[in-house]
Design an enzyme around this catalytic site. Structure first.
Site, mmCIF file in Angstrom:
data_model
loop_
_atom_site.group_PDB
_atom_site.id
_atom_site.type_symbol
_atom_site.label_atom_id
_atom_site.label_comp_id
_atom_site.label_asym_id
_atom_site.label_seq_id
_atom_site.Cartn_x
_atom_site.Cartn_y
_atom_site.Cartn_z
ATOM 1 N N THR A 171 6.177 -0.077 -11.147
ATOM 2 C CA THR A 171 7.238 -0.799 -10.440
ATOM 3 C C THR A 171 6.625 -1.930 -9.627
ATOM 4 O O THR A 171 5.499 -1.803 -9.157
ATOM 5 C CB THR A 171 7.954 0.204 -9.514
ATOM 6 O OG1 THR A 171 8.716 1.070 -10.327
ATOM 7 C CG2 THR A 171 8.856 -0.466 -8.504
ATOM 8 N N THR A 221 7.005 2.508 -4.329
ATOM 9 C CA THR A 221 6.821 2.823 -5.749
ATOM 10 C C THR A 221 6.365 4.272 -5.837
ATOM 11 O O THR A 221 5.832 4.827 -4.878
ATOM 12 C CB THR A 221 5.801 1.867 -6.409
ATOM 13 O OG1 THR A 221 5.629 2.249 -7.777
ATOM 14 C CG2 THR A 221 4.443 1.891 -5.718
ATOM 15 N N GLY A 224 10.581 8.383 -8.065
ATOM 16 C CA GLY A 224 11.826 7.952 -7.431
ATOM 17 C C GLY A 224 12.656 9.074 -6.854
ATOM 18 O O GLY A 224 13.291 8.915 -5.812
HETATM 19 N N1 ASP Z 1 9.992 4.463 -8.356
HETATM 20 C C1 ASP Z 1 10.276 4.141 -9.734
HETATM 21 C C2 ASP Z 1 11.380 5.031 -10.233
HETATM 22 O O1 ASP Z 1 11.352 6.206 -9.952
HETATM 23 C C3 ASP Z 1 9.079 4.277 -10.621
HETATM 24 C C4 ASP Z 1 7.854 3.540 -10.132
HETATM 25 O O2 ASP Z 1 7.677 3.315 -8.948
HETATM 26 O O3 ASP Z 1 7.043 3.151 -10.984
HETATM 27 O O4 ASP Z 1 12.230 4.552 -10.957
#
Ligand code: ASP
Length: 306
Positions: A171, A221, A224
């Site tokens: 992300t 990030t 999630g």
């Molecule tokens: N936080 C993001 C999600 O759960 C994934 C990520 O941070 O790469 O969609």
């Protein structure tokens, strides 16, 4: 400050990550020097990262279990508390720009749009819609096939399983302070690999993966489901409001998330966080092997590392 995700980024992906961060920092620096507002700076910087392809956002997004790309993004302004978010979009190259447009033009009547509704809004606002298949990166097709083989073997729990540290969690995010001293944050993601279609994580949600107020701006990030459960970014900004230095606030919130939230395998929730106070003190913290990150301060050269 920018980030391109916190996970066990493989060594052969490091040069691409560095190149993407460098481009994004140049975009942000140019806009800040031109006097752009913080919300424009964060949205356009994240747009550069969405376009790059190295990260799990925009053109580099991971695939869902249905082999679709579904993009989420959120942008928030600290000075006004205005926020715009879009989720589960399949036809937008740059969801961060659409989230920014929503922030600027919806007058607070609508803040979060999902799926076809978000795409109809974008089209009416003049954004081009693209073929869903054109967003699929060949690297992600290969990754999907590898994950599919693994998921078949572990089919009894794979639906709920959070990404392992080796799964991409790239992300992207940005926090910035403009010449008026206002802060803003933006986060954009392709979500977690092999998730069910329609799943929304933390990234586009105010207070979860993206947050800004009169005291601080933050972009998160990581896993999630954990981040949105503890409202990681707004809690970190609250700690800054209470007088904690951003480095202490970022570390303490990630530590608390790890202590409080266990993933279905019983291991601690991991992630990374950018946190910038309105005074311009920035910090990051992460509980993963690596975090792609960098910053630019007026009068200095950009700095980045993975
Ligand atoms: N936080 C993001 C999600 O759960 C994934 C990520 O941070 O790469 O969609």
């Amino acid at each position: 400050m920018v980030h391109g995700g916190a996970w066990d980024i493989p060594t052969n992906a490091l040069p691409d990550h560095r190149a993407g961060l460098a481009l994004a920092l140049r975009t942000g620096a140019r806009l800040l020097q031109a006097g752009a507002p913080a919300t424009t700076v964060v949205a356009e910087t994240v747009t550069t990262l969405e376009a790059h392809g190295a990260f799990d956002a925009g053109r580099g997004a991971v695939l869902t279990r249905r082999q679709t790309v579904e993009l989420d993004a959120g942008v928030m302004c600290g000075a006004t508390l205005r926020y715009g978010g879009v989720a589960c979009t399949q036809h937008l190259v740059h969801p961060a720009r659409v989230a920014h447009h929503l922030l600027q033009h919806s007058d607070g009547q609508v803040r979060l749009l999902v799926g076809a509704g978000a795409e109809r809004y974008a089209e009416a606002a003049g954004f081009a819609l693209v073929e869903a298949a054109s967003l699929i990166h060949p690297r992600e097709r290969q990754r999907f096939q590898a994950l599919q083989a693994h998921a078949f073997y572990h089919s009894s729990f794979s639906f709920l399983a959070p990404p392992a540290p080796s799964h991409p969690q790239g992300t992207v995010g940005c926090v910035a302070r403009d010449c008026l001293g206002h802060v803003a944050a933006a986060t954009s993601t392709g979500g977690t690999p092999f998730r069910p279609s329609g799943r929304v994580g933390d990234s586009p949600l105010a207070g979860a993966g993206v947050y800004a107020d009169g005291h601080a701006a933050a972009s998160a990030t990581g896993w999630g489901e954990a981040i949105l459960t503890v409202q990681l970014t707004s809690r970190a900004a609250d700690e800054v409001r209470r007088g904690l230095a951003p480095e202490q606030a970022a570390c303490s919130q990630l530590r608390q998330m790890a202590e409080r939230v266990r993933n279905p395998h019983g291991t601690s929730a991991t992630g990374g966080l950018l946190l910038l106070s309105r005074e311009g003190h920035g910090s990051w913290a992460y509980t993963t092997p690596r975090m792609a990150r960098g910053h630019w301060v007026e009068g200095h050269d950009p700095w980045l590392t993975v």
